[in-house]
Design a protein around this motif. Structure first.
Motif, PDB file in Angstrom:
ATOM      1  N   SER A   1      -8.154  -2.529  18.582  1.00  0.00           N
ATOM      2  CA  SER A   1      -9.387  -2.209  19.296  1.00  0.00           C
ATOM      3  C   SER A   1      -9.255  -2.803  20.690  1.00  0.00           C
ATOM      4  O   SER A   1      -8.198  -3.313  21.063  1.00  0.00           O
ATOM      5  N   SER A   2     -10.326  -2.752  21.449  1.00  0.00           N
ATOM      6  CA  SER A   2     -10.273  -3.323  22.800  1.00  0.00           C
ATOM      7  C   SER A   2     -10.093  -4.835  22.767  1.00  0.00           C
ATOM      8  O   SER A   2      -9.618  -5.434  23.731  1.00  0.00           O
ATOM      9  N   ASN A   3     -10.445  -5.458  21.621  1.00  0.00           N
ATOM     10  CA  ASN A   3     -10.382  -6.922  21.535  1.00  0.00           C
ATOM     11  C   ASN A   3      -9.332  -7.441  20.562  1.00  0.00           C
ATOM     12  O   ASN A   3      -9.094  -8.652  20.513  1.00  0.00           O
ATOM     13  N   ALA A   4      -8.731  -6.563  19.773  1.00  0.00           N
ATOM     14  CA  ALA A   4      -7.892  -7.068  18.682  1.00  0.00           C
ATOM     15  C   ALA A   4      -6.688  -6.172  18.425  1.00  0.00           C
ATOM     16  O   ALA A   4      -6.721  -4.961  18.674  1.00  0.00           O
ATOM     17  N   THR A   5      -5.640  -6.803  17.913  1.00  0.00           N
ATOM     18  CA  THR A   5      -4.478  -6.095  17.374  1.00  0.00           C
ATOM     19  C   THR A   5      -4.035  -6.853  16.134  1.00  0.00           C
ATOM     20  O   THR A   5      -3.682  -8.027  16.220  1.00  0.00           O
ATOM     21  N   MET A   6      -4.089  -6.198  14.983  1.00  0.00           N
ATOM     22  CA  MET A   6      -3.723  -6.865  13.735  1.00  0.00           C
ATOM     23  C   MET A   6      -2.855  -5.946  12.883  1.00  0.00           C
ATOM     24  O   MET A   6      -3.265  -4.851  12.501  1.00  0.00           O
ATOM     25  N   GLY A   7      -1.645  -6.388  12.599  1.00  0.00           N
ATOM     26  CA  GLY A   7      -0.766  -5.634  11.727  1.00  0.00           C
ATOM     27  C   GLY A   7      -1.186  -5.768  10.274  1.00  0.00           C
ATOM     28  O   GLY A   7      -1.661  -6.824   9.841  1.00  0.00           O
ATOM     29  N   ILE A   8      -1.034  -4.687   9.520  1.00  0.00           N
ATOM     30  CA  ILE A   8      -1.343  -4.674   8.085  1.00  0.00           C
ATOM     31  C   ILE A   8      -0.087  -4.180   7.373  1.00  0.00           C
ATOM     32  O   ILE A   8       0.265  -3.003   7.454  1.00  0.00           O
ATOM     33  N   ILE A   9       0.596  -5.081   6.704  1.00  0.00           N
ATOM     34  CA  ILE A   9       1.862  -4.738   6.060  1.00  0.00           C
ATOM     35  C   ILE A   9       1.640  -4.556   4.564  1.00  0.00           C
ATOM     36  O   ILE A   9       1.189  -5.476   3.874  1.00  0.00           O
ATOM     37  N   GLY A  10       1.935  -3.360   4.067  1.00  0.00           N
ATOM     38  CA  GLY A  10       1.855  -3.086   2.641  1.00  0.00           C
ATOM     39  C   GLY A  10       3.174  -3.404   1.959  1.00  0.00           C
ATOM     40  O   GLY A  10       4.225  -3.486   2.602  1.00  0.00           O
ATOM     41  N   HIS A  11       3.129  -3.560   0.646  1.00  0.00           N
ATOM     42  CA  HIS A  11       4.317  -3.962  -0.107  1.00  0.00           C
ATOM     43  C   HIS A  11       4.526  -3.056  -1.309  1.00  0.00           C
ATOM     44  O   HIS A  11       3.563  -2.716  -2.010  1.00  0.00           O
ATOM     45  N   PRO A  12       5.754  -2.666  -1.567  1.00  0.00           N
ATOM     46  CA  PRO A  12       6.045  -1.873  -2.761  1.00  0.00           C
ATOM     47  C   PRO A  12       5.881  -2.724  -4.013  1.00  0.00           C
ATOM     48  O   PRO A  12       5.979  -3.950  -3.953  1.00  0.00           O
ATOM     49  N   PRO A  13       5.656  -2.094  -5.161  1.00  0.00           N
ATOM     50  CA  PRO A  13       5.270  -2.829  -6.369  1.00  0.00           C
ATOM     51  C   PRO A  13       6.449  -3.229  -7.246  1.00  0.00           C
ATOM     52  O   PRO A  13       7.587  -2.803  -7.041  1.00  0.00           O
ATOM     53  N   ILE A  14       6.130  -4.020  -8.251  1.00  0.00           N
ATOM     54  CA  ILE A  14       7.086  -4.278  -9.330  1.00  0.00           C
ATOM     55  C   ILE A  14       7.094  -3.090 -10.289  1.00  0.00           C
ATOM     56  O   ILE A  14       8.145  -2.664 -10.755  1.00  0.00           O
ATOM     57  N   SER A  15       5.927  -2.534 -10.561  1.00  0.00           N
ATOM     58  CA  SER A  15       5.831  -1.372 -11.450  1.00  0.00           C
ATOM     59  C   SER A  15       6.347  -0.116 -10.755  1.00  0.00           C
ATOM     60  O   SER A  15       5.970   0.170  -9.623  1.00  0.00           O
ATOM     61  N   PRO A  16       7.193   0.675 -11.432  1.00  0.00           N
ATOM     62  CA  PRO A  16       7.731   1.891 -10.798  1.00  0.00           C
ATOM     63  C   PRO A  16       6.870   3.132 -11.006  1.00  0.00           C
ATOM     64  O   PRO A  16       7.270   4.221 -10.591  1.00  0.00           O
ATOM     65  N   ILE A  17       5.714   2.995 -11.613  1.00  0.00           N
ATOM     66  CA  ILE A  17       4.943   4.167 -12.024  1.00  0.00           C
ATOM     67  C   ILE A  17       4.605   5.073 -10.839  1.00  0.00           C
ATOM     68  O   ILE A  17       4.335   4.613  -9.734  1.00  0.00           O
ATOM     69  N   GLY A  18       4.661   6.374 -11.095  1.00  0.00           N
ATOM     70  CA  GLY A  18       4.236   7.352 -10.101  1.00  0.00           C
ATOM     71  C   GLY A  18       5.310   7.816  -9.141  1.00  0.00           C
ATOM     72  O   GLY A  18       5.007   8.533  -8.183  1.00  0.00           O
ATOM     73  N   TYR A  19       6.554   7.418  -9.358  1.00  0.00           N
ATOM     74  CA  TYR A  19       7.645   7.804  -8.452  1.00  0.00           C
ATOM     75  C   TYR A  19       7.371   7.362  -7.011  1.00  0.00           C
ATOM     76  O   TYR A  19       7.876   7.957  -6.064  1.00  0.00           O
ATOM     77  N   LEU A  20       6.574   6.320  -6.836  1.00  0.00           N
ATOM     78  CA  LEU A  20       6.237   5.870  -5.490  1.00  0.00           C
ATOM     79  C   LEU A  20       7.229   4.843  -4.964  1.00  0.00           C
ATOM     80  O   LEU A  20       7.400   4.705  -3.758  1.00  0.00           O
ATOM     81  N   SER A  21       7.870   4.106  -5.862  1.00  0.00           N
ATOM     82  CA  SER A  21       8.815   3.088  -5.415  1.00  0.00           C
ATOM     83  C   SER A  21       9.648   2.603  -6.588  1.00  0.00           C
ATOM     84  O   SER A  21       9.202   2.638  -7.740  1.00  0.00           O
TER      85      SER A  21
END
Length: 518
Positions: free
Chosen positions: A318-338
């Protein structure tokens, strides 16, 4: 006699010449030695100030998982045609995780690096299949014991996931009951943190990385994100999310006044699911949380999250902020997502700035074929994205610009996010992903997708399948090795040029003296 005089004269000139060049060589040697010592000291100082920590998330342990189970039944029942034939003790993409997979994960992490400063557990220990209260408590208790057994002396910062919360229970005592019956004290034993955890499953913890009492402290602020999700509104009293937001504001203000550096930990990230088009948080709560972040973002190192089961990151700006949001892959492999994955970060113990991370994963298909759990390095952030500096919110924002404008970066980002899916990423879906990297408001997001679709930017379709993951790992390592080899080759080339120059000058001077070329 004349020959002797000439020889003596040549010898004298050569001696003078040699002394002159030896003096130069001696001076250069001192300079290079000094630079080497300074560089070595700096590297040693960096190594001394470099710390590491693990992040685990979304284990989703299914107590009914059977290694010989049919994936069509979430690996819970045995089909008549598969009795004793196929064993999947380390998981399957259609199933939640087995206890064997959890043990393999923690064992691998300990083997890779047990000399770490702390562990962040991002939550969701239990299965997706709506287990009852007793199962939630049992699974979390076993998880607490297993994690503490593998890392007996390492500080652990746990985060509650939405699947960890017992919804249908006494609201005034549910978090106290969870803490007491899951042996959460094995993970969290700070008195002040426990007090607020009992109240709503959130807490703050200050962490010191050295004995220097003047050192700026690292503060973990852990939110209970389930309170802000619309689907759970009926399971919390109206005042609970409001009280957590007020506590968040007060805690960040205290961190600001004390000059603490903050790692914000939330299971469910801010923003939206860009493909299914829904927001993770109730809009009124997200706006209040982000307005608080606007005021104190200078203290926030990074926001870490789980929940999405994908390897990805975003930046709130925003005009006042910059914040990174880092997601992480799971231990569970369900859903062919990771693939089952864990991540090790490196950071500076003085500034607490993140420097890099390494991601390790288990190839589920290979584990099923060999019946062995071989965890391997998937990629290193700095080499995969060609980032040489620190991992900060600002550097992530610059990287997002490259992802949106450079096909090489966008393809790499999409591969890390989708590498185990069996799909073809078409232009519209790619554009949705790129817009969601910085846009959290639906109106801005829709406008962004329309603008990019009207522009004549070519986004090639990307075919994703399970074999991409193998190429993904191999290519990353190959690129990193090539960079190292090029640097070594270039340094060796410069060394040869310098030596050749000295030899040539000595030879030229000596030859001129012999033939009296002056």
């Amino acid at each position: 006699m004349t020959n002797n005089n000439n020889y003596n004269e040549v010898a004298m000139k050569f001696t003078v010449f040699l002394k002159k060049w030896l003096l130069l060589f001696w001076i250069l040697s001192i300079i290079f030695t000094t630079l080497y010592v300074i560089f070595k000291f700096k590297r040693n100082d960096e190594k001394l100030n470099e710390g590491h920590f693990w992040v685990f998330t979304d284990a989703h342990i299914d107590v009914l998982y059977r290694p010989d189970g049919d994936p069509a039944t979430r690996c819970r029942n045995v089909s008549t045609g598969n009795r004793g034939r196929t064993i999947r003790k380390f998981g399957h993409f259609d199933c939640d995780a087995s206890s064997e997979l959890l043990s393999s994960t923690l064992t691998a992490a300990k083997k890779i690096d047990s000399n770490i400063d702390f562990i962040i557990w991002m939550g969701d220990a239990t299965s997706h299949l709506s287990p009852g209260a007793n199962t939630i408590l049992d699974v979390n208790r076993n998880f607490s014991q297993e994690l503490r057994k593998k890392f007996p002396n390492t500080p652990i910062i746990p985060v509650l996931g939405n699947h960890d919360i017992i919804l249908d229970t006494n609201r005034s005592t549910r978090f106290m009951k969870f803490y007491n019956e899951t042996k959460y004290n094995l993970l969290l034993d700070d008195a002040n943190a426990v007090e607020t955890f009992f109240k709503g499953g959130y807490y703050s913890l200050r962490f010191r990385t050295s004995k220097d009492k003047q050192q700026t402290l690292l503060r973990f602020i852990v939110l209970n994100s389930a309170m802000f999700q619309s689907q759970y509104n009926d399971f919390f009293d109206l005042h609970e999310p409001i009280e957590q937001i007020q506590w968040f504001n007060k805690t960040l203000l205290d961190a600001h006044d004390r000059h603490d550096r903050v790692l914000l930990l939330i299971h469910v990230p801010f923003g939206m699911n860009e493909n299914l088009l829904y927001k993770f948080y109730d809009l009124k709560y997200e706006q209040k949380l982000l307005s608080i972040i606007d005021k104190y973002s200078s203290n926030i190192i990074m926001c870490l999250s789980g929940h999405r089961h994908q390897d990805m990151f975003r930046v709130y700006s925003s005009s006042n902020a910059t914040m990174g949001i880092i997601g992480h892959p799971p231990i569970s492999p369900i859903g062919y997502l990771s693939q089952p994955s864990i991540r090790k970060y490196s950071y500076n113990r003085k500034s607490f700035t993140l420097k890099d991370y390494e991601q390790y994963s288990l190839n589920v298909n290979e584990a099923e074929r060999t019946q062995k759990d071989r965890w391997a390095l998937s990629y290193r952030f700095s080499s995969w994205y060609h980032q040489s500096k620190e991992l900060t919110s600002t550097s992530l924002l610059r990287l997002i610009y490259l992802i949106r404008t450079n096909p090489m970066y966008s393809k790499r980002f999409l591969l890390t996010k989708h590498h185990t899916e069996r799909t073809t990423l078409k232009k519209h879906r790619i554009i949705q992903t790129l817009c969601a990297l910085t846009l959290f408001n639906f109106d801005e997001f829709i406008l962004c997708t329309r603008i990019l679709e009207r522009k004549r930017i070519q986004y090639d379709n990307i075919v994703i399948n399970n074999t991409s993951e193998i190429n993904f790992h191999a290519n990353e390592q190959l690129i990193e090795y090539r960079i190292i080899y090029r640097r070594i080759a270039f340094s060796f080339f410069i060394f040869i040029v310098i030596i050749s120059y000295f030899v040539y000058r000595i030879h030229l001077k000596f030859s001129c003296n012999i033939v009296d070329c002056e």
